[in-house]
Motif scaffolding. Structure first.
Motif, PDB file in Angstrom:
ATOM      1  N   GLY A 379       0.786  -1.229   0.000  1.00 60.30           N
ATOM      2  CA  GLY A 379       0.000   0.000   0.000  1.00 60.30           C
ATOM      3  C   GLY A 379       0.819   1.280   0.000  1.00 60.30           C
ATOM      4  O   GLY A 379       0.512   2.197   0.782  1.00 60.30           O
ATOM      5  N   VAL A 380       1.845   1.388  -0.876  1.00 59.25           N
ATOM      6  CA  VAL A 380       2.629   2.621  -0.973  1.00 59.25           C
ATOM      7  C   VAL A 380       2.880   2.955  -2.441  1.00 59.25           C
ATOM      8  O   VAL A 380       2.799   2.073  -3.320  1.00 59.25           O
ATOM      9  CB  VAL A 380       3.992   2.486  -0.257  1.00 59.25           C
ATOM     10  N   TYR A 381       3.182   4.236  -2.722  1.00 59.78           N
ATOM     11  CA  TYR A 381       3.676   4.662  -4.028  1.00 59.78           C
ATOM     12  C   TYR A 381       5.187   4.852  -3.903  1.00 59.78           C
ATOM     13  O   TYR A 381       5.677   5.415  -2.926  1.00 59.78           O
ATOM     14  CB  TYR A 381       3.034   5.973  -4.461  1.00 59.78           C
ATOM     15  N   LEU A 382       5.931   4.366  -4.901  1.00 62.30           N
ATOM     16  CA  LEU A 382       7.379   4.441  -4.887  1.00 62.30           C
ATOM     17  C   LEU A 382       7.864   5.571  -5.778  1.00 62.30           C
ATOM     18  O   LEU A 382       7.242   5.904  -6.791  1.00 62.30           O
ATOM     19  CB  LEU A 382       7.996   3.113  -5.353  1.00 62.30           C
ATOM     20  N   ASP A 383       8.999   6.136  -5.416  1.00 57.65           N
ATOM     21  CA  ASP A 383       9.612   7.224  -6.169  1.00 57.65           C
ATOM     22  C   ASP A 383      10.464   6.630  -7.294  1.00 57.65           C
ATOM     23  O   ASP A 383      11.566   6.135  -7.057  1.00 57.65           O
ATOM     24  CB  ASP A 383      10.463   8.072  -5.223  1.00 57.65           C
ATOM     25  N   THR A 384       9.941   6.689  -8.523  1.00 56.40           N
ATOM     26  CA  THR A 384      10.642   6.074  -9.660  1.00 56.40           C
ATOM     27  C   THR A 384      11.852   6.894 -10.094  1.00 56.40           C
ATOM     28  O   THR A 384      12.684   6.391 -10.859  1.00 56.40           O
ATOM     29  CB  THR A 384       9.683   5.917 -10.851  1.00 56.40           C
ATOM     30  N   GLN A 385      12.000   8.121  -9.606  1.00 57.36           N
ATOM     31  CA  GLN A 385      13.137   8.952  -9.989  1.00 57.36           C
ATOM     32  C   GLN A 385      14.329   8.779  -9.058  1.00 57.36           C
ATOM     33  O   GLN A 385      15.430   9.263  -9.347  1.00 57.36           O
ATOM     34  CB  GLN A 385      12.721  10.436  -9.974  1.00 57.36           C
ATOM     35  N   TYR A 386      14.139   8.104  -7.972  1.00 52.39           N
ATOM     36  CA  TYR A 386      15.199   7.895  -6.998  1.00 52.39           C
ATOM     37  C   TYR A 386      16.211   6.901  -7.554  1.00 52.39           C
ATOM     38  O   TYR A 386      15.845   5.851  -8.089  1.00 52.39           O
ATOM     39  CB  TYR A 386      14.607   7.382  -5.684  1.00 52.39           C
ATOM     40  N   ASP A 387      17.540   7.226  -7.445  1.00 53.42           N
ATOM     41  CA  ASP A 387      18.583   6.347  -7.964  1.00 53.42           C
ATOM     42  C   ASP A 387      19.645   6.021  -6.927  1.00 53.42           C
ATOM     43  O   ASP A 387      20.738   5.567  -7.258  1.00 53.42           O
ATOM     44  CB  ASP A 387      19.240   6.952  -9.201  1.00 53.42           C
ATOM     45  N   GLY A 388      19.327   6.229  -5.653  1.00 52.52           N
ATOM     46  CA  GLY A 388      20.274   5.893  -4.594  1.00 52.52           C
ATOM     47  C   GLY A 388      20.110   4.458  -4.148  1.00 52.52           C
ATOM     48  O   GLY A 388      19.475   3.616  -4.816  1.00 52.52           O
ATOM     49  N   GLU A 389      20.689   4.149  -3.007  1.00 52.91           N
ATOM     50  CA  GLU A 389      20.616   2.798  -2.461  1.00 52.91           C
ATOM     51  C   GLU A 389      19.192   2.485  -2.023  1.00 52.91           C
ATOM     52  O   GLU A 389      18.523   3.311  -1.403  1.00 52.91           O
ATOM     53  CB  GLU A 389      21.553   2.664  -1.258  1.00 52.91           C
ATOM     54  N   ILE A 393      10.079   5.595  -0.666  1.00 51.31           N
ATOM     55  CA  ILE A 393       8.648   5.842  -0.748  1.00 51.31           C
ATOM     56  C   ILE A 393       8.439   7.278  -1.180  1.00 51.31           C
ATOM     57  O   ILE A 393       9.085   8.209  -0.671  1.00 51.31           O
ATOM     58  CB  ILE A 393       7.973   5.577   0.617  1.00 51.31           C
ATOM     59  N   ALA A 394       7.556   7.498  -2.163  1.00 53.31           N
ATOM     60  CA  ALA A 394       7.307   8.835  -2.714  1.00 53.31           C
ATOM     61  C   ALA A 394       6.698   9.757  -1.661  1.00 53.31           C
ATOM     62  O   ALA A 394       6.097   9.314  -0.675  1.00 53.31           O
ATOM     63  CB  ALA A 394       6.383   8.724  -3.920  1.00 53.31           C
ATOM     64  N   GLU A 395       6.857  11.048  -1.883  1.00 52.81           N
ATOM     65  CA  GLU A 395       6.281  12.039  -0.988  1.00 52.81           C
ATOM     66  C   GLU A 395       4.761  12.085  -1.142  1.00 52.81           C
ATOM     67  O   GLU A 395       4.057  12.359  -0.153  1.00 52.81           O
ATOM     68  CB  GLU A 395       6.886  13.415  -1.252  1.00 52.81           C
ATOM     69  N   GLN A 396       4.282  11.855  -2.343  1.00 55.53           N
ATOM     70  CA  GLN A 396       2.842  11.766  -2.590  1.00 55.53           C
ATOM     71  C   GLN A 396       2.590  10.958  -3.858  1.00 55.53           C
ATOM     72  O   GLN A 396       3.483  10.793  -4.689  1.00 55.53           O
ATOM     73  CB  GLN A 396       2.201  13.152  -2.708  1.00 55.53           C
ATOM     74  N   GLY A 397       1.348  10.497  -4.002  1.00 55.69           N
ATOM     75  CA  GLY A 397       0.993   9.693  -5.155  1.00 55.69           C
ATOM     76  C   GLY A 397       0.597  10.562  -6.339  1.00 55.69           C
ATOM     77  O   GLY A 397       0.647  11.794  -6.266  1.00 55.69           O
ATOM     78  N   PRO A 398       0.216   9.958  -7.458  1.00 56.54           N
ATOM     79  CA  PRO A 398      -0.203  10.712  -8.637  1.00 56.54           C
ATOM     80  C   PRO A 398      -1.462  11.531  -8.352  1.00 56.54           C
ATOM     81  O   PRO A 398      -2.325  11.098  -7.592  1.00 56.54           O
ATOM     82  CB  PRO A 398      -0.462   9.614  -9.682  1.00 56.54           C
ATOM     83  N   ASP A 399      -1.523  12.670  -9.010  1.00 49.94           N
ATOM     84  CA  ASP A 399      -2.669  13.565  -8.886  1.00 49.94           C
ATOM     85  C   ASP A 399      -2.921  13.972  -7.439  1.00 49.94           C
ATOM     86  O   ASP A 399      -4.076  14.178  -7.011  1.00 49.94           O
ATOM     87  CB  ASP A 399      -3.937  12.930  -9.467  1.00 49.94           C
ATOM     88  N   GLY A 400      -1.840  14.070  -6.641  1.00 48.99           N
ATOM     89  CA  GLY A 400      -1.969  14.549  -5.268  1.00 48.99           C
ATOM     90  C   GLY A 400      -2.478  13.527  -4.288  1.00 48.99           C
ATOM     91  O   GLY A 400      -2.775  13.867  -3.132  1.00 48.99           O
ATOM     92  N   ALA A 401      -2.591  12.274  -4.688  1.00 45.48           N
ATOM     93  CA  ALA A 401      -3.055  11.238  -3.767  1.00 45.48           C
ATOM     94  C   ALA A 401      -1.996  10.991  -2.695  1.00 45.48           C
ATOM     95  O   ALA A 401      -0.810  11.236  -2.905  1.00 45.48           O
ATOM     96  CB  ALA A 401      -3.328   9.946  -4.540  1.00 45.48           C
ATOM     97  N   PRO A 402      -2.398  10.511  -1.512  1.00 44.44           N
ATOM     98  CA  PRO A 402      -1.416  10.243  -0.459  1.00 44.44           C
ATOM     99  C   PRO A 402      -0.443   9.140  -0.879  1.00 44.44           C
ATOM    100  O   PRO A 402      -0.803   8.216  -1.612  1.00 44.44           O
ATOM    101  CB  PRO A 402      -2.289   9.817   0.727  1.00 44.44           C
ATOM    102  N   ALA A 403       0.789   9.239  -0.423  1.00 43.46           N
ATOM    103  CA  ALA A 403       1.830   8.271  -0.792  1.00 43.46           C
ATOM    104  C   ALA A 403       1.565   6.903  -0.167  1.00 43.46           C
ATOM    105  O   ALA A 403       1.991   5.883  -0.713  1.00 43.46           O
ATOM    106  CB  ALA A 403       3.203   8.784  -0.369  1.00 43.46           C
ATOM    107  N   LEU A 404       0.881   6.881   1.000  1.00 41.80           N
ATOM    108  CA  LEU A 404       0.562   5.622   1.654  1.00 41.80           C
ATOM    109  C   LEU A 404      -0.955   5.442   1.645  1.00 41.80           C
ATOM    110  O   LEU A 404      -1.709   6.384   1.942  1.00 41.80           O
ATOM    111  CB  LEU A 404       1.062   5.586   3.102  1.00 41.80           C
ATOM    112  N   PRO A 417       6.220   8.757   4.224  1.00 39.95           N
ATOM    113  CA  PRO A 417       6.773   9.202   2.936  1.00 39.95           C
ATOM    114  C   PRO A 417       8.252   9.568   3.115  1.00 39.95           C
ATOM    115  O   PRO A 417       8.646  10.160   4.120  1.00 39.95           O
ATOM    116  CB  PRO A 417       5.941  10.433   2.598  1.00 39.95           C
ATOM    117  N   GLY A 418       9.094   9.171   2.153  1.00 38.48           N
ATOM    118  CA  GLY A 418      10.526   9.455   2.210  1.00 38.48           C
ATOM    119  C   GLY A 418      11.338   8.341   2.822  1.00 38.48           C
ATOM    120  O   GLY A 418      12.582   8.347   2.702  1.00 38.48           O
ATOM    121  N   ASP A 419      10.702   7.361   3.504  1.00 39.45           N
ATOM    122  CA  ASP A 419      11.459   6.228   4.035  1.00 39.45           C
ATOM    123  C   ASP A 419      12.070   5.436   2.877  1.00 39.45           C
ATOM    124  O   ASP A 419      11.472   5.283   1.809  1.00 39.45           O
ATOM    125  CB  ASP A 419      10.565   5.301   4.856  1.00 39.45           C
TER     126      ASP A 419
END
Length: 470
Positions: A379-389, A393-404, A417-419
């Motif tokens: 039940g989370v949205y992931l940040d597809t732009q993140y390239d680190g280790e 978890i994204a700060e928010q979902g598409p169209d302003g939906a909550p990330a969790l 969000p951000g974990d």
């Protein structure tokens, strides 16, 4: 001059001598007619007597008439000197009137016999022609709607149990070729018999083109063609179930993919490049390989078995077998490792992927029961732009939906969000595809542990997976 009689002049000269000057004319012998047997002259005529005034009774000859009764006394009052002694086969009593022999009845002539023979030949030819036509129809190649069944090849009995040839010959009759026609054109793929109710398992991407009014033709190993109908399909696992109206097809047993180890020998069966009943072999070259068939709008996430058995386009949906002939995976020729860029290859590149049988069993049973599959999620949205280790978890979902997802497993477990998720069940995850594949490989209701990093510290978080529709 006196002439002397030359001895032997009037006689035949024996053995090779010249014939005498005097010749005798030998009367020609009358041959009886072929059409009527010779009639025997009555006894009274031969003896010079008068024709009897009483009619001669027409007696049926006794079967013993041919045997004379030697020494039998003459009938009372008869003159024993009347007539001569009977010859063999003549009337048995002396002085009795001799019946005229019954005329011999003629049998059918040659013409009648020839006519009968011709009639018999014509009837035999007609019956033989009809029988031959029936046998020819029976032996004709199977076509659409044929009731014939595929049979194992010679290797099933002439090769050792457990050999590749034995397994291939035994299993091939249960592997099918799928011809799909849809709005996007035509294509071929593979499938295999899942149960005795006519259900076949294949890849979703094989039959997706026929999902909206298309047509699926299932071709059995012996060429029999059957119409197929989609029971259910699931893009997330790249699996689908197709049904045919046959209950006499032999299913292939499922093996335990969780028991497979690297180096195990495997066999792939399918119709690569449209070449049906093709068998290749190799080994398991890696396990738990995250692959993502499909495009971004219809992408699958599979924790795949990797093999070096040749898998080409057209092998998709066919079975990957262990050395007991059990299905341990479903081949997916278009699968690719995340970020590898290998997709839609036109030939074998030495690396193929298969969906593990544990996942196949769960998904196929759900599709047969309800027409759709349920996927485990956190039940989370992931940040597809993140390239680190790890995976963030994204700060928010598409169209302003909550990330969790409110009330979902991650929110209940205290994630934010951000974990950054570093490990799933103790195994490192390098990108979002690996995390999704690892989650999808589990079942709804499973309890799992994630290692996360928040700020500068790491911690383990436990949660219970929910279904995608919950």
């Amino acid at each position: 001059m006196t002439s002397e009689h030359e001895p032997g002049r009037d006689e035949w000269r024996p053995w090779g001598g010249e014939a005498a000057d005097r010749t005798e004319e030998i009367p020609a012998r009358e041959e009886p007619s072929r059409d009527e047997p010779p009639r025997e002259e009555p006894l009274w005529a031969r003896l010079g007597g008068a024709e009897p005034t009483q009619p001669v009774p027409q007696q049926q000859p006794s079967p013993y008439a041919a045997a004379p009764s030697y020494g039998a006394p003459p009938p009372y009052g008869a003159d024993p000197s009347y007539g001569t002694s009977p010859s063999y086969g003549s009337t048995p009593s002396y002085g009795a009137p001799v019946p005229e022999p019954t005329p011999h009845r003629r049998g059918p002539g040659w013409g009648a016999l020839i006519g009968v023979a011709v009639a018999v030949a014509l009837v035999a030819g007609l019956v033989g022609g009809i029988g031959g036509a029936l046998l020819a129809d029976r032996d004709a190649s199977p076509t659409r709607g044929s009731t014939s069944l595929p049979s194992p090849g010679a290797g099933a009995t002439t090769r050792p149990q457990g050999s590749i040839a034995n397994i291939a010959a035994t299993v091939t009759p249960s592997v099918v070729t799928l011809r799909v026609e849809g709005a996007d054109g035509q294509g071929t793929g593979s499938g295999w018999v899942y149960d005795d109710k006519g259900h076949l398992v294949t890849n979703n991407h094989v039959v997706a083109g026929a999902a909206e009014g298309g047509e699926i033709t299932v071709v059995l190993a012996n060429g029999t063609q059957l119409p197929g109908k989609i029971v259910g399909r699931d893009a997330s696992y790249d699996l689908a179930v197709v049904k045919v109206e046959r209950t006499d097809l032999a299913p292939i047993a499922l093996g335990a993919s969780e028991d497979v180890v690297v180096g195990d020998q495997v066999i792939a069966v399918g119709a690569p490049l449209g070449l049906d009943s093709t068998v290749t072999s190799g080994i398991v070259s890696a396990l738990n390989r995250p692959v993502t068939p499909g495009d971004e709008d219809d992408q699958s996430f599979i924790n795949a078995i990797q093999t070096d058995a040749a898998i080409n386009p057209g092998n998709s949906g066919g079975p990957l077998l262990d050395m007991q002939g059990r299905v341990i995976g479903v081949n997916s020729a278009i699968a690719r490792a995340p970020g590898s860029g290998v997709s839609g290859q036109s030939g074998n590149i030495g690396v193929g992927f298969a969906i593990p049988s544990a996942q196949v069993r769960t998904t196929a049973d759900q599709l047969i029961a309800t027409g759709k599959a349920v996927h485990p999620v956190i039940g989370v949205y992931l940040d597809t732009q993140y390239d680190g280790e790890g995976v963030r978890i994204a700060e928010q979902g598409p169209d302003g939906a909550p990330a969790l997802n409110p009330g979902g497993p991650a929110e209940k477990a205290g994630l934010r969000p951000g974990d950054v998720v570093l490990e799933f069940e103790g195994r490192p995850v390098a990108d979002d595809g690996e995390l999704i594949v690892a989650i999808r490989a589990r079942a709804v209701g499973d309890e799992v542990t994630l290692t996360i990093r928040r700020g500068g510290s790491e911690q383990d978080v436990t949660m219970v997976l929910q279904g995608s529709g919950d």
